[in-house]
Design a protein around this motif. Structure first.
Motif, PDB file in Angstrom:
ATOM      1  N   MET A 151      44.947  16.640  33.582  1.00 13.01           N
ATOM      2  CA  MET A 151      45.808  17.617  32.945  1.00 13.01           C
ATOM      3  C   MET A 151      47.236  17.410  33.441  1.00 13.01           C
ATOM      4  SD  MET A 151      45.550  21.764  32.999  1.00 13.01           S
ATOM      5  CE  MET A 151      43.946  21.651  32.274  1.00 13.01           C
ATOM      6  N   ASP A 152      48.178  17.593  32.543  1.00  8.80           N
ATOM      7  CA  ASP A 152      49.587  17.436  32.878  1.00  8.80           C
ATOM      8  C   ASP A 152      50.005  18.520  33.869  1.00  8.80           C
ATOM      9  OD1 ASP A 152      52.282  17.023  32.942  1.00  8.80           O
ATOM     10  OD2 ASP A 152      52.606  17.370  30.807  1.00  8.80           O
ATOM     11  N   ARG A 153      50.418  18.107  35.045  1.00  9.99           N
ATOM     12  CA  ARG A 153      50.765  19.058  36.117  1.00  9.99           C
ATOM     13  C   ARG A 153      51.875  20.016  35.700  1.00  9.99           C
ATOM     14  NH1 ARG A 153      49.822  21.048  40.877  1.00  9.99           N
ATOM     15  NH2 ARG A 153      51.328  20.999  42.557  1.00  9.99           N
ATOM     16  N   GLU A 154      52.762  19.585  34.812  1.00 12.62           N
ATOM     17  CA  GLU A 154      53.864  20.445  34.377  1.00 12.62           C
ATOM     18  C   GLU A 154      53.381  21.658  33.588  1.00 12.62           C
ATOM     19  OE1 GLU A 154      56.642  18.001  32.291  1.00 12.62           O
ATOM     20  OE2 GLU A 154      56.788  16.589  33.960  1.00 12.62           O
ATOM     21  N   ASN A 155      52.234  21.552  32.948  1.00 13.81           N
ATOM     22  CA  ASN A 155      51.698  22.661  32.158  1.00 13.81           C
ATOM     23  C   ASN A 155      50.760  23.561  32.949  1.00 13.81           C
ATOM     24  OD1 ASN A 155      53.060  21.856  29.829  1.00 13.81           O
ATOM     25  ND2 ASN A 155      51.449  20.405  29.318  1.00 13.81           N
ATOM     26  N   LEU A 156      50.532  23.234  34.215  1.00 14.60           N
ATOM     27  CA  LEU A 156      49.628  24.031  35.045  1.00 14.60           C
ATOM     28  C   LEU A 156      50.258  25.369  35.416  1.00 14.60           C
ATOM     29  CD1 LEU A 156      47.886  21.880  37.804  1.00 14.60           C
ATOM     30  CD2 LEU A 156      46.843  23.093  35.911  1.00 14.60           C
TER      31      LEU A 156
ATOM     32  N   GLU B  98      50.832  35.925  38.263  1.00 11.86           N
ATOM     33  CA  GLU B  98      51.102  34.501  38.396  1.00 11.86           C
ATOM     34  C   GLU B  98      51.542  34.191  39.817  1.00 11.86           C
ATOM     35  OE1 GLU B  98      52.716  30.862  35.760  1.00 11.86           O
ATOM     36  OE2 GLU B  98      52.870  32.909  35.000  1.00 11.86           O
ATOM     37  N   VAL B  99      50.988  33.118  40.362  1.00  8.85           N
ATOM     38  CA  VAL B  99      51.315  32.668  41.714  1.00  8.85           C
ATOM     39  C   VAL B  99      51.635  31.175  41.657  1.00  8.85           C
ATOM     40  CG1 VAL B  99      49.936  34.446  42.890  1.00  8.85           C
ATOM     41  CG2 VAL B  99      48.871  32.262  42.276  1.00  8.85           C
TER      42      VAL B  99
ATOM     43  N   ASP C 115      35.863  45.611  49.202  1.00  7.35           N
ATOM     44  CA  ASP C 115      35.891  46.818  48.360  1.00  7.35           C
ATOM     45  C   ASP C 115      35.022  46.675  47.110  1.00  7.35           C
ATOM     46  OD1 ASP C 115      37.347  45.094  46.751  1.00  7.35           O
ATOM     47  OD2 ASP C 115      39.140  46.348  46.658  1.00  7.35           O
ATOM     48  N   PHE C 116      34.132  45.660  47.086  1.00  4.63           N
ATOM     49  CA  PHE C 116      33.181  45.391  46.001  1.00  4.63           C
ATOM     50  C   PHE C 116      33.826  44.824  44.745  1.00  4.63           C
ATOM     51  CE2 PHE C 116      31.258  48.707  48.625  1.00  4.63           C
ATOM     52  CZ  PHE C 116      30.155  48.000  49.082  1.00  4.63           C
ATOM     53  N   SER C 117      35.086  44.414  44.848  1.00  3.61           N
ATOM     54  CA  SER C 117      35.716  43.700  43.741  1.00  3.61           C
ATOM     55  C   SER C 117      35.526  42.204  43.977  1.00  3.61           C
ATOM     56  CB  SER C 117      37.199  44.051  43.644  1.00  3.61           C
ATOM     57  OG  SER C 117      37.896  43.594  44.784  1.00  3.61           O
ATOM     58  N   VAL C 118      35.957  41.414  43.014  1.00  2.00           N
ATOM     59  CA  VAL C 118      35.897  39.959  43.122  1.00  2.00           C
ATOM     60  C   VAL C 118      37.319  39.427  42.972  1.00  2.00           C
ATOM     61  CG1 VAL C 118      35.092  37.850  41.974  1.00  2.00           C
ATOM     62  CG2 VAL C 118      33.514  39.745  42.331  1.00  2.00           C
ATOM     63  N   GLU C 119      37.666  38.483  43.834  1.00  2.00           N
ATOM     64  CA  GLU C 119      38.991  37.868  43.832  1.00  2.00           C
ATOM     65  C   GLU C 119      38.867  36.429  43.346  1.00  2.00           C
ATOM     66  OE1 GLU C 119      42.661  37.253  47.011  1.00  2.00           O
ATOM     67  OE2 GLU C 119      40.679  37.817  47.744  1.00  2.00           O
ATOM     68  N   ILE C 120      39.800  36.023  42.498  1.00  4.50           N
ATOM     69  CA  ILE C 120      39.765  34.686  41.907  1.00  4.50           C
ATOM     70  C   ILE C 120      41.167  34.087  41.957  1.00  4.50           C
ATOM     71  CG2 ILE C 120      39.311  33.348  39.799  1.00  4.50           C
ATOM     72  CD1 ILE C 120      37.524  35.797  38.915  1.00  4.50           C
ATOM     73  N   LEU C 121      41.235  32.818  42.268  1.00  2.00           N
ATOM     74  CA  LEU C 121      42.473  32.060  42.108  1.00  2.00           C
ATOM     75  C   LEU C 121      42.146  30.981  41.084  1.00  2.00           C
ATOM     76  CD1 LEU C 121      44.531  29.607  42.720  1.00  2.00           C
ATOM     77  CD2 LEU C 121      45.383  31.864  43.347  1.00  2.00           C
TER      78      LEU C 121
ATOM     79  N   ALA D 179      49.031  29.113  37.673  1.00  2.00           N
ATOM     80  CA  ALA D 179      48.037  29.653  38.602  1.00  2.00           C
ATOM     81  C   ALA D 179      48.061  31.175  38.518  1.00  2.00           C
ATOM     82  CB  ALA D 179      48.326  29.208  40.026  1.00  2.00           C
ATOM     83  N   LEU D 180      46.871  31.770  38.479  1.00  2.00           N
ATOM     84  CA  LEU D 180      46.744  33.227  38.450  1.00  2.00           C
ATOM     85  C   LEU D 180      45.889  33.704  39.613  1.00  2.00           C
ATOM     86  CD1 LEU D 180      46.073  33.953  34.663  1.00  2.00           C
ATOM     87  CD2 LEU D 180      48.225  34.220  35.911  1.00  2.00           C
ATOM     88  N   HIS D 181      46.343  34.754  40.264  1.00  2.00           N
ATOM     89  CA  HIS D 181      45.557  35.470  41.263  1.00  2.00           C
ATOM     90  C   HIS D 181      44.973  36.663  40.518  1.00  2.00           C
ATOM     91  CE1 HIS D 181      45.140  38.379  44.690  1.00  2.00           C
ATOM     92  NE2 HIS D 181      44.388  37.362  45.057  1.00  2.00           N
ATOM     93  N   ILE D 182      43.642  36.758  40.502  1.00  2.00           N
ATOM     94  CA  ILE D 182      42.939  37.735  39.667  1.00  2.00           C
ATOM     95  C   ILE D 182      42.054  38.612  40.547  1.00  2.00           C
ATOM     96  CG2 ILE D 182      41.298  38.009  37.759  1.00  2.00           C
ATOM     97  CD1 ILE D 182      42.112  35.049  36.971  1.00  2.00           C
ATOM     98  N   ILE D 183      42.081  39.924  40.284  1.00  2.00           N
ATOM     99  CA  ILE D 183      41.167  40.866  40.933  1.00  2.00           C
ATOM    100  C   ILE D 183      40.350  41.528  39.824  1.00  2.00           C
ATOM    101  CG2 ILE D 183      40.927  42.941  42.355  1.00  2.00           C
ATOM    102  CD1 ILE D 183      42.114  40.599  43.905  1.00  2.00           C
ATOM    103  N   VAL D 184      39.019  41.420  39.944  1.00  2.00           N
ATOM    104  CA  VAL D 184      38.115  41.997  38.951  1.00  2.00           C
ATOM    105  C   VAL D 184      37.358  43.138  39.615  1.00  2.00           C
ATOM    106  CG1 VAL D 184      36.293  41.526  37.283  1.00  2.00           C
ATOM    107  CG2 VAL D 184      37.843  39.683  37.961  1.00  2.00           C
ATOM    108  N   LYS D 185      37.408  44.325  38.997  1.00  2.00           N
ATOM    109  CA  LYS D 185      36.705  45.496  39.533  1.00  2.00           C
ATOM    110  C   LYS D 185      35.685  45.995  38.524  1.00  2.00           C
ATOM    111  CE  LYS D 185      40.473  46.954  42.497  1.00  2.00           C
ATOM    112  NZ  LYS D 185      41.406  48.011  42.871  1.00  2.00           N
TER     113      LYS D 185
END
Length: 94
Positions: free
Chosen positions: A1-6, A81-82, A44-50, A8-14
């Motif tokens: 994948m083209d690195r320029e189009n990458l 976004e991170v 806290d019973f949530s799920v964290e995703i990067l 990143a999201l930090h996601i918290i799902v509850k």
């Protein structure tokens, strides 16, 4: 994948996202979409995703997280976004 189009999201799902195989399902989903990063349970019973991918793929990934797990009940999903780190794969963190 083209690195320029990458991006990143930090996601918290509850909601009901622990005890239903959500991390393993998320890893499988991420690998099928070629999303890179990690997923882990939080105290806290949530799920964290990067998640790292292009914009369109991240959109598909987030939609699936919210709506497609057969046993989870997602009450909220927040993302910000991170900085892209350049992960090589998608893994489950403990």
């Amino acid at each position: 994948m083209d690195r320029e189009n990458l991006r990143a999201l930090h996601i918290i799902v509850k909601g009901r996202v622990q005890g239903v195989g959500f991390r393993y399902w998320t890893r499988s989903l991420a690998r099928s979409l070629k999303v890179k990063g990690w997923v882990c349970n939080r105290a806290d019973f949530s799920v964290e995703i990067l998640a790292e991918a292009d914009t369109e793929t991240l959109g598909e990934f987030i939609y699936a997280l919210k709506h497609e797990h057969p046993y989870a009940r997602v009450e909220s999903l927040n993302s910000e976004e991170v900085q892209v780190k350049g992960y090589a794969d998608f893994r489950i963190e403990v």
